[in-house]
Design an enzyme around this catalytic site. Structure first.
Site, short mmCIF file in Angstrom:
data_model
loop_
_atom_site.label_atom_id
_atom_site.label_comp_id
_atom_site.label_asym_id
_atom_site.label_seq_id
_atom_site.Cartn_x
_atom_site.Cartn_y
_atom_site.Cartn_z
CD GLU A 196 29.73 50.90 51.21
OE1 GLU A 196 30.60 51.59 52.01
OE2 GLU A 196 29.67 49.96 50.71
CD GLU A 250 35.30 46.00 52.02
OE1 GLU A 250 34.32 45.88 52.80
OE2 GLU A 250 35.71 47.22 51.76
CG HIS A 251 31.03 44.55 49.71
ND1 HIS A 251 29.71 44.85 50.38
CD2 HIS A 251 31.60 45.84 49.99
CE1 HIS A 251 29.77 46.11 50.93
NE2 HIS A 251 30.73 46.61 50.69
CD GLU A 277 27.27 41.67 49.26
OE1 GLU A 277 27.68 42.92 49.50
OE2 GLU A 277 26.23 41.27 49.50
CG HIS A 283 33.91 49.35 48.20
ND1 HIS A 283 32.90 50.42 48.05
CD2 HIS A 283 33.59 48.75 49.24
CE1 HIS A 283 32.23 50.25 49.28
NE2 HIS A 283 32.53 49.21 49.67
#
Length: 1009
Positions: free
Chosen positions: A189, A91-92, A164, A88
């Site tokens: 998040e 991905e950022h 991030e 994840h």
């Protein structure tokens, strides 16, 4: 094994297939196979890159009419090695700059330099993919190059990682004495995700049933163990062409796509990729397995009903596509709708208030997992659940299956194939991606007609035994042979506090290891990151579109005709008719009944009539139509000075030959719903609405905050707050408590009586309040349907005197009354926050020139300033500014925000900290592109008359608005900046979450009301 040879129609599709000779090599790729899909007018081409072995799937849509949306995706198999969320975070960070595009966040910057109607990156359980969709070929080529460079050549700097992913940083980055806290976009998040009780249940369940499949998104308590080196290593291991799968859909030339891919891939050799086969926990041994953990307390449910529990069976490998289809059909028979046996035996009997989030069949990596679970259970019923489900399965196989259910399922499949969806290419990508990630042949997945044909043959020859044998094999084992996992979560009131305590302990542990030199390094690092975030970059290296050359001055028209009270559009609908109807209910609803309107409309498609249970009506709907729905909605009527137009709406669609069935269903649900006879079903509906409400806030808290903030300035938004905001949640909680008490007298007086009053009012309104919209493919069909609609109108009288002069006028609906000050806390036990700020411009004219300028300004401020200040600096997952062109509200919001006070400060001081002359011509170009992404996005057929029907906006008005937007100048932006942006006027701030309450702050705490 299913084969791939198909007979296909002659003409355009056969000519299309001839373009792709098997064995041919195109730009480094060899064509391996071709699969025609005549039912969709598509050709699928399977290719492999000869040098690296990279797989590419192309779906050519050139033979489809009205489908010019093109899709591209690059994906990688990314098995998470632990729960740190490295897939994840990667991905950022891949999207934070690359070799060819070394600017910070090129992905977000391209959101405003493109006409893409979809751009995203997503982390699945064991794969990561990067898709986009656009109708512009230049845009497509630009984005593909950026996506490929981002994924294969990312910079992956430590600064990007700590921004991030996660970092330790002073709460006030400018003050070394301020406390150290955890920051990071992904970290916050995932804290927000874990605040959602449904997500929390699902992730804990997944850990229990599939422990080998680590949390790809990341568990906050583990994310803070992830290092930058881990990130770089994970990229080096997984982001290689040999481990990639690329996908394209559309009518752009494949040769160009392959050339771009080959130009990137020729730098690589072939790698032998060997990934572990991840399997779920073994639940076939016969030993009872019951995992019990604590979860969130649901304030909408009584204390004795705080249990969620499910049973899960391993139904075999996802690699058997046909068995997977059978399981999906079986799941639909067992679980879908009020006529399903599990609904009748579990929901109607009150064992649970609703099914749990994991209920149904899920193809999870290597295993098809079938779960049946409930929420709102008692401890006693949790213990009984295994035997109860066993008895239900036994009951099911002892009785014949209604063949109409099978026919209805097949009908829905066939009908959905004909329904034109503007995002059809994206839907195909979503369907193949999970299986393709573990090397399931995508042709098997796409060759759906052959799967359905095989099912029809097997069902014809075996009948119900096809499903009975499946149930006996998987679910009905010998006594004592437990081949399932039971997973139970108990709601605890202090879970949020426990999670916060864990974070505090973890934070203290990190800080304890630091000496003063370390703290100085952290402080300096924070200052350096802030400096980098504030630095101006040269974004000219990024490609982009130009409004003057790439956006047509004339918009697409959707011609209609108006016949009495019917708006009719004739177009190619593939043999389908789409219908909408609305009954205006302005000025007849007493103020105290507005809060009942959503429950009233939901009841119409849940309760049933005096002679028919809704389960029977629902089966007819599935058998004959594509579905019907009812809603209460309010709109601004642009032809009536933006006055409120409040309506009971109904919609539905079906094949042309069965459109009369849609109208028959409308007649039943609107004209014949019996609230008294179906009182028990009404109670079930209320409990279901209550049980899912808190999760909806944790998932979309910014929308609740914005809705509440706008209700202080807009009467329409005040109505929306009553019907779908925090007011509505509080109201449903109140009704749920009445249901739980079992006090029939109170229920009749406080629930049933108001609903019956609404029904009386609505069914006695005059026919002149009815309007319809029809989208079909011939005047003959529209004439035929119009006759049926005329019969439907007879439900209402031609004239009516049922108007109380004392009833509140809809346009006089009261605004929310301000409290002690202009800040309100909507208190919820979440791990993160949502914030909103609203003010009114006072503009009420849709075609006012300032409307267009404010729309553009809101886009520019969102991407040029707010994204940097609130997401990058303060770690909120999302932020933006919106302008409502109907009621003139200017609204700012933040999403999953760890520092809402800072965000609100940014919103409040925006007109002082930002200088209007900082906005450039390029910003204006990019802002206009952002606006036209949605304006010019492909539209579903069923929505092609929506502007006129809902808002009275004609094609001519849409064109005038388009021209205004295209012509907004720098002077126009200066003008609206000075007129509307300074926050000297009245405004309201909202924070959703578990915020410490300061003196004199307004607080709404529905959880403890």
């Amino acid at each position: 094994m299913l084969g791939f040879k198909r007979l296909y129609s002659q003409g355009s599709l056969s000519r299309l297939i001839q373009k792709y000779p098997i064995g041919a090599t195109v730009n480094g790729y060899k064509i391996q196979r071709v699969l025609p899909l005549p039912e969709f007018k598509l050709a699928c081409i399977d290719l492999s890159h000869e040098q690296t072995g990279a797989q590419h799937l192309h779906i050519d849509s050139s033979a489809r009419k009205d489908d010019d949306n093109n899709v591209f995706s690059v994906s990688f198999r990314t098995q998470p090695p632990n729960d740190t969320g490295v897939p994840h975070v990667l991905e950022h960070t891949t999207l934070c700059g690359s070799e060819k595009y070394p600017v910070h966040d090129p992905f977000f910057k391209m959101l405003n330099r493109s006409m893409a109607n979809f751009m995203n990156a997503m982390t699945g359980s064991d794969y990561t993919f990067y898709p986009f969709a656009t109708t512009n070929e230049k845009d497509y080529n630009n984005l593909m190059k950026i996506y490929l460079d981002a994924t294969f050549n990312p910079l992956l700097t430590n600064d990007d990682f700590i921004q991030e992913g996660w970092r330790l940083e002073n709460k006030d980055v400018n003050d070394i004495e301020s406390p150290l806290i955890f920051k990071g976009v992904v970290y916050n998040e995932m804290k927000g995700q874990l605040s959602n009780s449904d997500y929390y249940f699902y992730k804990q369940f997944q850990t229990a049933i599939y422990p080998s499949l680590n949390n790809s998104g990341g568990d906050p308590k583990c994310i803070t163990d992830l290092t930058h080196d881990d990130l770089v290593e994970f990229h080096d291991t997984n982001y290689h062409p040999s481990n990639s799968k690329t996908f394209s859909y559309g009518n752009f030339p494949l040769v160009n796509t392959l050339k771009t891919l080959n130009d990137e891939f020729v730098k690589y050799g072939r790698r032998n990729v060997i990934l572990k086969k991840l399997l779920p926990t073994d639940i076939t041994s016969g030993k009872p397995k019951h995992v019990k953990i604590n979860g969130y307390f649901d304030a909408m449910l009584p204390k004795q009903k705080q249990y969620k529990s499910s049973l899960t069976w391993n139904c075999g490998s996802t690699r058997d596509i046909y068995d997977s289809l059978l399981l999906k059909i079986l799941s639909s028979i067992l679980l879908d709708g009020q006529s399903s046996i599990f609904y009748k035996k579990l929901i109607e009997t009150g064992v649970g208030t609703d099914f749990s989030i994991n209920t149904g069949i899920e193809s999870q990596t290597e295993a098809n997992l079938f779960s049946v679970g409930l929420q709102g259970m008692s401890a006693e019923d949790v213990d009984k659940l295994p035997s109860l489900l066993n008895n239900i399965f036994k009951d099911f196989v002892s009785k014949p299956i209604d063949s109409a259910k099978i026919d209805a399922i097949l009908h829905q499949i066939e009908l959905n194939k004909k329904d034109h969806k503007s995002n059809f290419g994206m839907q195909l990508l979503y369907s193949v991606q999970p299986g393709w990630a573990i090397d399931i042949d995508p042709f098997k997945i796409l060759n759906f007609d052959e799967l359905i044909s095989k099912f029809k043959i097997d069902y014809k020859s075996q009948g119900n035994e096809l499903f009975y044998n499946l149930i006996k094999k998987i679910f009905l084992r010998e006594e004592g042979s437990n081949n399932y996992l039971q997973f139970t979560m108990t709601g605890k009131e202090n879970l949020a506090e426990l999670l916060e305590a864990e974070e505090s302990t973890r934070l203290a542990g990190k800080i304890q290891k630091l000496d003063n030199a370390d703290k100085n390094v952290i402080y300096e690092r924070g200052l350096n990151l802030k400096k980098k975030q504030e630095s101006q970059e040269n974004v000219s290296v990024l490609p982009g579109l130009n409004v003057l050359t790439d956006i047509p001055t004339k918009g697409k028209l959707y011609p209609i005709s108006i016949n009495d009270n019917k708006i009719i559009r004739i177009t190619d609908t593939n043999g389908i008719t789409y219908l909408r109807g609305k009954l205006q209910i302005n000025d007849v609803i007493p103020k105290e009944l507005y809060q009942f309107l959503p429950l009233f409309s939901d009841s119409l498609t849940q309760l049933g009539t005096a002679s028919q249970k809704y389960s029977e009506i629902e089966d007819e709907i599935k058998l004959y139509t594509g579905g019907i729905s009812t809603h209460i909605n309010g709109y601004s009527n642009v032809k009536a000075n933006n006055d409120i137009d409040l309506n009971l709406e109904v919609s539905g669609w079906a094949l042309n030959s069965r459109t009369d069935k849609v109208i028959d269903m409308w007649t039943k649900v609107i004209g014949q719903t019996d609230f008294i006879k179906n009182k028990d079903q009404l109670k079930i509906l209320i409990k279901m609405l209550a049980s899912s409400s808190i999760s909806s806030v944790s998932e979309s808290g910014h929308l609740f905050a914005m809705r509440h903030a706008n209700a202080y300035f807009s009467k329409l938004k005040s109505i929306n707050e009553t019907m779908s905001g925090i007011e509505q949640l509080s109201f449903i909680m109140k009704l749920s408590k009445i249901v739980e008490t079992g006090n029939e007298m109170a229920f009749d007086e406080e629930v049933l009586k108001p609903l019956l009053k609404l029904q009386e009012i609505i069914l006695n309104l005059p026919q002149e309040r009815l309007k319809f919209s029809m989208i079909t493919d011939s005047t003959e069909q529209s004439d035929s349907v119009s006759k049926c609609l005329n019969n439907f109108e007879s439900l209402w009288p031609k004239d009516s005197t049922l108007f109380e002069t004392t009833v509140l006028k809809t346009n006089n609906y009261p605004l929310l009354a301000p409290g002690k000050n202009n800040r309100t806390i909507l208190k919820f036990p979440f791990q993160t926050f949502y914030a909103a700020r609203s003010q009114s411009s006072g503009i009420k004219d849709y075609l006012n020139k300032d409307n267009s300028s404010l729309s553009l300004l809101s886009q520019i401020l969102s991407f040029k300033f707010l994204h940097h200040e609130v997401r990058e600096r303060f770690g909120a997952y999302g932020v933006g500014m919106t302008y409502d062109s109907f009621d003139g509200n200017i609204t700012y919001y933040s999403y999953r925000d760890p520092q809402p006070n800072n965000s609100l400060k940014v919103f409040n001081e925006l007109s002082e900290t930002v200088k209007i002359n900082e906005i450039t011509k390029q910003d204006i170009n990019d802002g206009k592109l952002k606006i036209f992404q949605s304006i010019d996005a492909p539209m579903n057929k069923q929505n092609e008359s929506i502007w006129n029907f809902n808002f009275n906006i004609t094609d001519q008005m849409r064109q005038e608005r388009r021209t205004q937007l295209l012509n907004v100048t720098m002077d126009d932006l200066h003008s609206v900046w000075n007129k509307y942006l300074p926050s000297k006027g009245n405004f309201q701030e909202i924070i959703v979450g578990d915020m410490p309450i300061e003196k004199d702050e307004n607080v709404i705490d529905i959880m403890n009301s």
